[in-house]
Design a protein around this motif. Sequence first.
Motif, PDB file in Angstrom:
ATOM      1  N   ILE A   5       1.015  -1.398  -0.021  1.00  0.00           N
ATOM      2  CA  ILE A   5       0.090   0.102  -0.019  1.00  0.00           C
ATOM      3  C   ILE A   5       0.952   1.214   0.065  1.00  0.00           C
ATOM      4  O   ILE A   5       0.585   2.077  -0.751  1.00  0.00           O
ATOM      5  CB  ILE A   5      -0.890   0.161   1.136  1.00  0.00           C
ATOM      6  N   PRO A   6       2.059   1.443   0.718  1.00  0.00           N
ATOM      7  CA  PRO A   6       3.002   2.467   0.783  1.00  0.00           C
ATOM      8  C   PRO A   6       3.448   2.686  -0.559  1.00  0.00           C
ATOM      9  O   PRO A   6       3.503   3.845  -0.934  1.00  0.00           O
ATOM     10  CB  PRO A   6       3.693   2.275   1.781  1.00  0.00           C
ATOM     11  N   LEU A   9       0.858   4.131  -2.905  1.00  0.00           N
ATOM     12  CA  LEU A   9       0.641   5.473  -2.760  1.00  0.00           C
ATOM     13  C   LEU A   9       1.764   6.279  -3.275  1.00  0.00           C
ATOM     14  O   LEU A   9       1.458   7.635  -3.766  1.00  0.00           O
ATOM     15  CB  LEU A   9       0.426   5.723  -1.137  1.00  0.00           C
ATOM     16  N   THR A  10       2.978   5.998  -3.045  1.00  0.00           N
ATOM     17  CA  THR A  10       4.101   6.527  -3.827  1.00  0.00           C
ATOM     18  C   THR A  10       3.753   6.808  -5.489  1.00  0.00           C
ATOM     19  O   THR A  10       4.266   7.894  -5.903  1.00  0.00           O
ATOM     20  CB  THR A  10       5.420   5.846  -3.353  1.00  0.00           C
ATOM     21  N   PHE A  12       1.206   6.609  -6.833  1.00  0.00           N
ATOM     22  CA  PHE A  12       0.074   7.634  -7.011  1.00  0.00           C
ATOM     23  C   PHE A  12       0.482   9.077  -6.804  1.00  0.00           C
ATOM     24  O   PHE A  12       0.257  10.016  -7.881  1.00  0.00           O
ATOM     25  CB  PHE A  12      -0.982   7.339  -6.196  1.00  0.00           C
ATOM     26  N   ARG A  13       1.589   9.055  -5.998  1.00  0.00           N
ATOM     27  CA  ARG A  13       1.915  10.722  -5.840  1.00  0.00           C
ATOM     28  C   ARG A  13       2.941  10.960  -7.222  1.00  0.00           C
ATOM     29  O   ARG A  13       2.818  12.240  -7.547  1.00  0.00           O
ATOM     30  CB  ARG A  13       3.119  10.601  -4.879  1.00  0.00           C
ATOM     31  N   THR A  45      -0.155  12.051   0.969  1.00  0.00           N
ATOM     32  CA  THR A  45       0.004  10.879   0.695  1.00  0.00           C
ATOM     33  C   THR A  45       1.453  10.506   0.892  1.00  0.00           C
ATOM     34  O   THR A  45       1.754   9.367   1.559  1.00  0.00           O
ATOM     35  CB  THR A  45      -0.277  10.304  -0.879  1.00  0.00           C
ATOM     36  N   ASP A  49       1.741   7.217   3.348  1.00  0.00           N
ATOM     37  CA  ASP A  49       2.291   5.904   3.139  1.00  0.00           C
ATOM     38  C   ASP A  49       3.579   5.569   4.301  1.00  0.00           C
ATOM     39  O   ASP A  49       3.820   4.475   4.355  1.00  0.00           O
ATOM     40  CB  ASP A  49       2.934   6.145   1.734  1.00  0.00           C
ATOM     41  N   ASP A  67      10.303   6.290  -2.874  1.00  0.00           N
ATOM     42  CA  ASP A  67       9.692   7.343  -2.078  1.00  0.00           C
ATOM     43  C   ASP A  67      10.567   8.625  -2.157  1.00  0.00           C
ATOM     44  O   ASP A  67       9.973   9.645  -2.376  1.00  0.00           O
ATOM     45  CB  ASP A  67       9.559   6.824  -0.574  1.00  0.00           C
TER      46      ASP A  67
END
Length: 200
Positions: A5-6, A9-10, A12-13, A45, A49, A67
């Motif tokens: 999930i993290p 999210l990364t 997505f960023r 986010t 994350d 990240d």
Amino acid sequence: MTLTIPTLLTLFRILLIPVLVVVFYLPYPWTNFAAAFVFALGAITDWLDGWIARKWHMYSAFGAFLDPVADKLAVATALILIVQGHPTLFMALIAAVIIGREITISALREWMAEIGQTSRVRVAAIGKIKTIVQMVALVMLLYREPLLGLPIFRIGEGLLAVAAVLTLWSALAYLRAAWPAMRGDHARTGGGSGGGRRDA
């Protein structure tokens, strides 16, 4: 490779970055709010994350690599857009300091990893404070319009100047930690750190 999930999210960023560019140049009166919102969403986010990764131990090597890349891409893109929209000497110098620091520290970390000395350049508290101040400043500068009688853009300029000072301070801290290795006062141990997120 399993995407946590993290990491999602990364990713997505990162996808938000071209959205930010497109929104910034749209010819509508609300684009400043939309650009600030998109960047703020990315910053949220970023925090989320990291929180999820720490709480549920969802770490991965790919996430640890991705990240900081996402962070630096988002910040550099926002700074370029802001300088293009407000091409002043002050803004250009601040952007050059912040982007130059990111390039320098990224190169330093890569070199330290090659000689097995990654632990010398761990994140300091000043780096986290710098990140918070920088993100708030960039949101304000993208919004740029007065709000509730407050000169949001001017406040953002001041905060970005503070972020630039903290940027130089943290860079000196990293360089000081790495200096023994740069002088050759180290023993090559091989390898680097395994994972986990990094806020620089």
